[in-house]
Design an enzyme around this catalytic site. Structure first.
Site: not given
Ligand code: COA
Length: 161
Positions: A16, A40, A93, A131
């Site tokens: 990140h 989650k 990724r 994560s």
């Molecule tokens: N380095 C390390 N890890 C990375 C990464 C990077 N560059 N890019 C993505 N990841 C990993 C994260 O660690 C995470 O791992 P995990 O699944 O083991 O926890 C995974 O990729 C995805 O995580 P993240 O990028 O945080 O996405 P998410 O799916 O958890 O959450 C939100 C994304 C919060 C942006 C999304 O759920 C959201 O917009 N929520 C609000 C409600 C909403 O609007 N919903 C409709 C969306 S259309």
């Protein structure tokens, strides 16, 4: 231009931070938006996640003058509009991220066509990192040195003690 980099950041990893450093060079303001993915269960509370991001950035050689860390509890696109963001940044990724990211980008575009999603390709050395992986390594007391900043490592150890 104002960008937001949203995620659950449970916890922030070096992958990140790589995206944050690169995105902060491209935009006038970068808002790291810490949200909950309702599907989650998180290990860190949302306030703890915000604090860990702030502490991690302070401990790195990052120009934090353009960076704001904030939690949000709404649809991402509504939050983006509220803070007048032009762009949503997401990291890619591997090919496996693409389908999920495309779905989110298209849904967000459908809800607000003025806000663009821009993807930054993760650095190769972090393309496997997540994560969940970091939490699993911490749980089994593995070596986290290459994966997270020291402050995150310390807090993970405390959580899983
Ligand atoms: N380095 C390390 N890890 C990375 C990464 C990077 N560059 N890019 C993505 N990841 C990993 C994260 O660690 C995470 O791992 P995990 O699944 O083991 O926890 C995974 O990729 C995805 O995580 P993240 O990028 O945080 O996405 P998410 O799916 O958890 O959450 C939100 C994304 C919060 C942006 C999304 O759920 C959201 O917009 N929520 C609000 C409600 C909403 O609007 N919903 C409709 C969306 S259309």
């Amino acid at each position: 231009m104002r960008a937001i980099y949203p995620g659950s950041f449970d916890p922030i990893t070096n992958g990140h931070i790589d995206i944050i450093i690169r995105a902060s060079k491209l935009f006038d303001e970068l808002r790291i938006a810490v949200g909950g993915n309702i599907l989650k269960n998180s290990v860190f509370s949302i306030d703890e996640r915000v604090e860990l991001i702030e502490a991690s950035l302070r401990s790195q050689d990052v120009d934090i003058s353009k960076i704001i860390v904030e939690k949000f509890d709404s649809l991402l696109i509504d939050y983006a509009k509220k803070v007048n963001a032009d762009v949503i940044i997401r990291g890619l990724r591997a090919v496996s991220d693409y389908e999920y990211e495309l779905q989110m980008a298209l849904a967000n575009k459908e809800m607000n066509e003025n806000i663009e999603t821009i993807f930054l390709v993760s650095s190769g050395k972090y393309s496997y990192l997540s994560s969940s992986l970091v939490k699993e390594i911490a749980y089994f007391e593995g070596d986290l040195d290459n994966f997270v900043p020291d402050v995150v490592k310390k807090n993970l150890r405390n959580k899983f003690q």
